[in-house]
Structures are given as structure tokens and as C-alpha cells.
Enzyme design. Structure first.
Site, PDB file in Angstrom:
ATOM      1  N   SER A 174     -13.535  11.046  61.581  1.00  0.00           N
ATOM      2  CA  SER A 174     -14.166   9.826  61.100  1.00  0.00           C
ATOM      3  C   SER A 174     -15.482   9.587  61.839  1.00  0.00           C
ATOM      4  O   SER A 174     -15.676  10.095  62.944  1.00  0.00           O
ATOM      5  CB  SER A 174     -13.201   8.664  61.351  1.00  0.00           C
ATOM      6  OG  SER A 174     -13.588   7.512  60.641  1.00  0.00           O
ATOM      7  N   GLY A 188     -14.422  10.190  56.356  1.00  0.00           N
ATOM      8  CA  GLY A 188     -15.136  10.621  57.549  1.00  0.00           C
ATOM      9  C   GLY A 188     -16.618  10.385  57.584  1.00  0.00           C
ATOM     10  O   GLY A 188     -17.243  10.525  58.644  1.00  0.00           O
ATOM     11  N   PRO A 238     -13.084   8.004  51.224  1.00  0.00           N
ATOM     12  CA  PRO A 238     -13.882   7.279  52.206  1.00  0.00           C
ATOM     13  C   PRO A 238     -13.317   5.890  52.478  1.00  0.00           C
ATOM     14  O   PRO A 238     -12.798   5.232  51.580  1.00  0.00           O
ATOM     15  CB  PRO A 238     -15.256   7.180  51.538  1.00  0.00           C
ATOM     16  CG  PRO A 238     -14.979   7.264  50.071  1.00  0.00           C
ATOM     17  CD  PRO A 238     -13.783   8.164  49.930  1.00  0.00           C
ATOM     18  N   ARG A 269     -14.638   3.820  55.859  1.00  0.00           N
ATOM     19  CA  ARG A 269     -15.743   3.168  56.558  1.00  0.00           C
ATOM     20  C   ARG A 269     -17.003   3.051  55.696  1.00  0.00           C
ATOM     21  O   ARG A 269     -17.643   1.995  55.675  1.00  0.00           O
ATOM     22  CB  ARG A 269     -16.066   3.999  57.818  1.00  0.00           C
ATOM     23  CG  ARG A 269     -17.017   3.333  58.777  1.00  0.00           C
ATOM     24  CD  ARG A 269     -17.442   4.303  59.882  1.00  0.00           C
ATOM     25  NE  ARG A 269     -16.353   5.056  60.451  1.00  0.00           N
ATOM     26  CZ  ARG A 269     -15.671   4.711  61.544  1.00  0.00           C
ATOM     27  NH1 ARG A 269     -15.991   3.620  62.199  1.00  0.00           N
ATOM     28  NH2 ARG A 269     -14.689   5.474  61.991  1.00  0.00           N
ATOM     29  N   ARG A 310     -12.919  -1.955  68.659  1.00  0.00           N
ATOM     30  CA  ARG A 310     -13.604  -0.658  68.622  1.00  0.00           C
ATOM     31  C   ARG A 310     -14.475  -0.378  69.853  1.00  0.00           C
ATOM     32  O   ARG A 310     -14.495   0.758  70.329  1.00  0.00           O
ATOM     33  CB  ARG A 310     -14.438  -0.511  67.337  1.00  0.00           C
ATOM     34  CG  ARG A 310     -13.582  -0.623  66.056  1.00  0.00           C
ATOM     35  CD  ARG A 310     -14.309  -0.152  64.812  1.00  0.00           C
ATOM     36  NE  ARG A 310     -14.576   1.264  64.852  1.00  0.00           N
ATOM     37  CZ  ARG A 310     -15.726   1.800  65.165  1.00  0.00           C
ATOM     38  NH1 ARG A 310     -16.764   1.030  65.419  1.00  0.00           N
ATOM     39  NH2 ARG A 310     -15.875   3.109  65.212  1.00  0.00           N
ATOM     40  N   CYS A 314      -8.138 -12.209  78.311  1.00  0.00           N
ATOM     41  CA  CYS A 314      -7.978 -12.222  79.762  1.00  0.00           C
ATOM     42  C   CYS A 314      -8.069 -10.844  80.387  1.00  0.00           C
ATOM     43  O   CYS A 314      -7.125 -10.403  81.049  1.00  0.00           O
ATOM     44  CB  CYS A 314      -6.652 -12.878  80.111  1.00  0.00           C
ATOM     45  SG  CYS A 314      -6.677 -14.594  79.663  1.00  0.00           S
ATOM     46  N   GLU A 315      -9.134 -10.143  80.106  1.00  0.00           N
ATOM     47  CA  GLU A 315      -9.382  -8.906  80.853  1.00  0.00           C
ATOM     48  C   GLU A 315     -10.850  -8.544  80.775  1.00  0.00           C
ATOM     49  O   GLU A 315     -11.545  -8.882  79.810  1.00  0.00           O
ATOM     50  CB  GLU A 315      -8.492  -7.770  80.351  1.00  0.00           C
ATOM     51  CG  GLU A 315      -8.698  -7.349  78.914  1.00  0.00           C
ATOM     52  CD  GLU A 315      -7.844  -6.138  78.578  1.00  0.00           C
ATOM     53  OE1 GLU A 315      -6.641  -6.328  78.366  1.00  0.00           O
ATOM     54  OE2 GLU A 315      -8.377  -5.016  78.540  1.00  0.00           O
ATOM     55  N   TYR A 371     -12.369  -1.183  60.123  1.00  0.00           N
ATOM     56  CA  TYR A 371     -11.539  -1.052  61.324  1.00  0.00           C
ATOM     57  C   TYR A 371     -11.740  -2.196  62.314  1.00  0.00           C
ATOM     58  O   TYR A 371     -11.646  -2.013  63.520  1.00  0.00           O
ATOM     59  CB  TYR A 371     -11.789   0.303  62.006  1.00  0.00           C
ATOM     60  CG  TYR A 371     -11.551   1.475  61.078  1.00  0.00           C
ATOM     61  CD1 TYR A 371     -10.265   1.816  60.691  1.00  0.00           C
ATOM     62  CD2 TYR A 371     -12.616   2.226  60.569  1.00  0.00           C
ATOM     63  CE1 TYR A 371     -10.038   2.881  59.808  1.00  0.00           C
ATOM     64  CE2 TYR A 371     -12.407   3.289  59.691  1.00  0.00           C
ATOM     65  CZ  TYR A 371     -11.111   3.601  59.320  1.00  0.00           C
ATOM     66  OH  TYR A 371     -10.893   4.645  58.450  1.00  0.00           O
TER      67      TYR A 371
HETATM   68  N1  LLP Z   1      -8.363   9.928  54.938  1.00  0.00           N
HETATM   69  C1  LLP Z   1      -7.547  10.127  55.990  1.00  0.00           C
HETATM   70  C2  LLP Z   1      -6.425  11.047  55.853  1.00  0.00           C
HETATM   71  C3  LLP Z   1      -7.780   9.456  57.186  1.00  0.00           C
HETATM   72  O1  LLP Z   1      -6.988   9.676  58.221  1.00  0.00           O
HETATM   73  C4  LLP Z   1      -8.878   8.565  57.286  1.00  0.00           C
HETATM   74  C5  LLP Z   1      -9.140   7.841  58.530  1.00  0.00           C
HETATM   75  C6  LLP Z   1      -9.685   8.371  56.158  1.00  0.00           C
HETATM   76  C7  LLP Z   1      -9.398   9.078  54.988  1.00  0.00           C
HETATM   77  C8  LLP Z   1     -10.850   7.436  56.157  1.00  0.00           C
HETATM   78  O2  LLP Z   1     -11.818   7.849  57.060  1.00  0.00           O
HETATM   79  P1  LLP Z   1     -13.263   7.110  57.098  1.00  0.00           P
HETATM   80  O3  LLP Z   1     -13.963   7.417  55.809  1.00  0.00           O
HETATM   81  O4  LLP Z   1     -13.011   5.666  57.262  1.00  0.00           O
HETATM   82  O5  LLP Z   1     -13.909   7.731  58.273  1.00  0.00           O
HETATM   83  N2  LLP Z   1     -10.010   3.404  63.849  1.00  0.00           N
HETATM   84  C9  LLP Z   1     -11.069   4.387  63.893  1.00  0.00           C
HETATM   85  C10 LLP Z   1     -11.103   5.254  62.667  1.00  0.00           C
HETATM   86  C11 LLP Z   1      -9.798   5.970  62.395  1.00  0.00           C
HETATM   87  C12 LLP Z   1      -9.840   6.785  61.141  1.00  0.00           C
HETATM   88  C13 LLP Z   1      -8.478   7.234  60.768  1.00  0.00           C
HETATM   89  N3  LLP Z   1      -8.414   7.967  59.554  1.00  0.00           N
HETATM   90  C14 LLP Z   1     -12.404   3.665  64.089  1.00  0.00           C
HETATM   91  O6  LLP Z   1     -12.429   2.441  64.169  1.00  0.00           O
HETATM   92  O7  LLP Z   1     -13.433   4.315  64.204  1.00  0.00           O
END
Ligand code: LLP
Length: 423
Positions: free
Chosen positions: A211, A243, A283, A285, A321, A352-353, A382
């Protein structure tokens, strides 16, 4: 960083900056803070819809919105209305999407440890696809799937590609808990095990390499590996996961969804994949990040010898994040968005940290101080979805704005909500 005003390119598409206010979706952000209170998540519906449409047009039917990035009923319905399937990673996400009214036939179930109950429900409601992750899951499916309870699936494979991103969100390398390794032969074995299960229809393979990736090379390399791996399989689908990275701060730049999709399609062509193969992605994000901003009110300003701490009424509970991944953000004062930002502060929350830092080095106008409403842009992905109740802080509401109107899609949590689980 600099004293320049906030970059409009980090804001939602409809944002307009005025001397003493910002409008998003035709609604005054200062009014939103006054009406709904702070902290507050604000999403621009036009940005959400345009990103969904872009994804739907550049990939084939079956392209999904990764709901882990931001999920509520309104978001699931919006993505569905704009032509996307919804990718869910747990029974909880599946439940919210089904409650929203999105048909199960547009839902894709992921997960590296799907329970018997999660799989059973997915089959019972008739999801579009399950993406199979491990050998135990294939055995679980063997006991659940049959001629009367069929299921369509993809198999998740690990291409062995190291994406250039934070190690916590890197998933395509060999050393990972996700998917079946192509190199070790597990992926090949998984395909043949899946094919032996009556009622289970295998459409193709899936890979997700990580990602917040800016560099297209990892996606290209993955496409080549998947093409080589599936050359003789006669599949009708191939999914490259999510990603695509987004800019969070000035100086970063990323591909658009269209550029990303075109590059993936181009890589598929170069790898010799047939035009009849549906090219898919999921997608998250890139669809929701820039659509969202978070509003906070400043409650305390504390100069110490080394720096000035500026504390807001949220923090790591609504945006973990920065603490988790060291992610950078910017901030601006919504009452003076065009002003220079010469004041350097460490923007912190109310938890509190000492780790409760939203922005290590934030730049704000000289007069921003106690009672100012400030905004952090690019918080649509996220943030709410990873929000917690640490220190028993209620989660903020979420408001969608469009055509001059604001509608609350998730209300603010109350202390009663927090006490609900006590037995
Ligand atoms: N497909 C699968 C199988 C995934 O595991 C993910 C994200 C996506 C699609 C979507 O990915 P994106 O397009 O959003 O990059 N919490 C972390 C990101 C964790 C992503 C987990 N999987 C952050 O805040 O950066």
C-alpha cells in the site's frame, strides 16, 4: 516544509479557499465545525464519486473499492452506485456492506484467516468472489461448498516482489502471511487443490503487493510474474489488488487512477496476456484519501525550550497513522487558509502518551492558537477505519458534503455508546 499556504492540490476536488473560510462541496467548513463540533471527518462526495468512476472506467467490471480504507453504509452504497464491487476483509466489513443494501453479488471477501462462520455466510448470501488465501481455507471450503452451494473464487498468490513502501504495508515479498508463494510451488498446488472442490469455480489469481506505493515498477513486475505463472491456465480474471499511493504533503506526487490502470493494462499487454482477460484491482486509499479532511479545535498551546506543542481535541484515536507508520500530514487554519504559515508547532492530540503526535512539525499561520479550528487534509483513508476509543475518547462523526448540503453519515459516539458493552 515552508511557510507557504496550504496547497490546494492536497484538498478535496471541490475545495475553494477564501480569505476567512474554506468551502468543500459548496459548504463552509467553519459552519461544519460549528454545527457538528470537532473533531469531525468531512468527505467531499464529488471527489469520492469521481475517483470511483475513474476506477470503474479504467479497469474491467469487477473492480472493487477496498472498504478497509473507509467503510460505512453511505460509502458502500456510493461505491456500488458508481459501478464498483466492494472488497471486504472480515465478517464485520461484510456485515456493514450487506446492511447498507449493496447486493452480495457485488462483494468480494478477502482475509488471511477467514473463519468457518465468515465463509459460511459469504456462501449463504452469495458473494461475487472469495479470494482464497491458505490451504486450511481450501479445506474449510471443501466442507461448505457443493453443487447446491457454489462459490466463485480467485487464489491469492505472492509474487515475490518487494514494493517500495513502509514494511508494515508491504505484502508481495516471500516472507509474508498473505497468499501462496509462486516461487515455492505452493501457488501451483493451491490452484490444483481448489480445482478439485466440486462447486468451487476458479476464475484466476490475485496479488496485492502493498500500500501507498508511488513506483509503478513493482506493479509491472507483478504483472509479468502473474502472466508467466498463469500462461497455460485459461483464466478469465486477474486482480492486481490495491496499493496506489497518494500525496499527503507538499512535494509528493502520485499517478492518477487512470495512469495507474493504463500502466497495468500496458504491462499486461507486454506480458502477452489476452485481451479477453478481465483486468481488475481493488484500490482503497486512492479513492478516499484526498476526499477527506479532519477538523480539530486547538485547546492548548505550550511553548517549551525545544519547541511549541499545540494540542487539539482528537489525536491518535482518530488518526493513528503518524504513530504507526511515521506518516506525514499538513495542517491549515480554516479561518485563514490563504495565509502564510510561519508558526512551527508539534501538533499533538489529547491522549495520555507522548507518542500521540499528529504532525511532528506542522506549519500554521502566526495567529493560529487556542480556539482556532484547524484541518488536516488527506485523512480520508485509514483514519476513521482505524480509529479507536483509546482513553475512552468517542469517535468523531463523519459528514458527507455535496452541492451545498452536509449530511451526517456516522454520528459522534457518546459516552453511552462507550458503556454499551459493559455487562
Ligand atoms: N487489496 C488488499 C488485498 C489489501 O490488503 C489492501 C490493503 C487493499 C486492496 C487496498 O490497498 P490501498 O489501495 O488502500 O493501498 N493501514 C495502512 C494501509 C493498510 C493496507 C492494507 N491492505 C495505512 O494506513 O497506510
Amino acid at each position: 516544509m515552508s511557510a507557504e499556504p496550504i496547497l490546494a492540490s492536497l484538498l478535496p476536488d471541490t475545495a475553494t479557499l477564501h480569505d476567512r473560510d474554506v468551502e468543500v462541496g459548496g459548504v463552509s467548513v467553519r459552519d461544519l465545525a460549528a454545527t457538528f463540533g470537532t473533531p469531525l471527518f468531512v468527505y467531499d462526495e464529488a471527489t469520492l464519486r469521481s475517483r470511483c468512476r475513474e476506477a470503474a472506467s479504467v479497469f474491467d467490471d469487477g473492480v472493487a473499492f477496498a472498504s478497509k480504507s473507509f467503510l460505512c453504509g453511505a460509502m458502500a452504497r456510493l461505491a456500488f452506485e458508481e459501478g464498483l464491487c466492494i472488497d471486504v476483509a472480515t465478517g464485520g466489513e461484510l456485515d456493514i456492506v450487506l446492511r447498507s443494501g449493496v447486493p452480495a453479488s457485488r462483494v468480494i471477501l478477502h482475509g488471511n484467516n477467514k473463519s468457518h462462520d465468515e465463509l459460511e455466510r459469504a456462501i449463504a448470501v452469495g458473494v461475487h468472489r472469495v479470494v482464497v488465501d491458505n490451504f486450511e481455507e481450501i479445506e474449510r471450503l471443501r466442507s461448505l461448498v457443493g453443487p447446491d452451494s457454489p462459490l466463485d473464487c480467485l487464489v491469492r498468490v505472492t509474487p515475490g516482489v518487494e514494493a517500495h513502501t513502509h514494511e508494515y504495508v508491504r505484502t508481495g515479498q516471500e516472507d509474508t502471511k498473505f497468499g501462496f508463494s509462486v516461487a515455492s510451488g505452493d501457488a501451483r498446488r493451491a490452484l490444483s487443490n481448489v480445482r478439485e472442490v466440486p462447486g468451487l469455480t476458479l476464475h484466476g489469481v490475485h496479488a496485492h503487493i502493498g500500500s501507498q506505493i508511488f513506483d509503478i515498477d513493482g506493479f509491472r513486475a507483478t504483472m509479468q510474474i502473474l502472466a508467466d505463472f498463469t500462461r497455460d491456465d485459461d483464466f478469465d480474471e486477474l486482480c492486481l489488488g490495491g496499493g496506489l499511493g497518494v500525496p499527503y504533503v507538499a512535494g509528493e506526487s502520485a499517478l492518477s487512477l487512470t495512469e495507474w490502470g493504463d500502466a497495468i493494462r500496458d504491462a499486461a499487454r507486454q506480458a502477452g496476456l489476452g485481451a479477453n482477460l478481465r483486468l481488475l484491482a481493488e484500490p482503497g486509499r486512492a479513492i478516499v484519501a484526498q476526499a477527506g479532511i479532519t477538523l480539530y479545535r486547538v485547546g492548548a498551546v505550550k511553548p517549551v525550550a525545544q519547541r511549541t506543542y499545540m494540542a487539539v481535541d482528537g489525536g491518535m484515536s482518530d488518526n493513528p497513522r503518524p504513530v504507526l507508520y511515521g506518516s506525514g500530514y499538513e495542517a491549515f487554519d480554516v479561518a485563514q487558509p490563504l495565509a502564510e504559515r510561519p508558526q512551527r508547532v508539534r501538533l499533538v492530540g489529547k491522549h495520555c502518551e507522548s507518542g500521540d503526535v499528529l504532525i511532528d512539525e506542522a506549519w500554521l499561520p502566526a495567529s493560529t492558537g487556542v480556539d482556532s479550528v484547524i484541518a488536516t487534509p488527506v485523512t480520508g483513508a485509514y483514519g476513521y477505519s482505524m480509529a479507536s476509543n483509546y482513553n475512552r475518547v468517542p469517535r468523531p462523526p463523519v459528514v458527507f458534503v455535496a452541492s451545498g448540503t452536509a449530511r451526517e453519515v456516522l454520528r459522534r459516539e457518546t459516552f453511552d455508546d462507550l458503556a454499551r458493552l459493559e455487562v
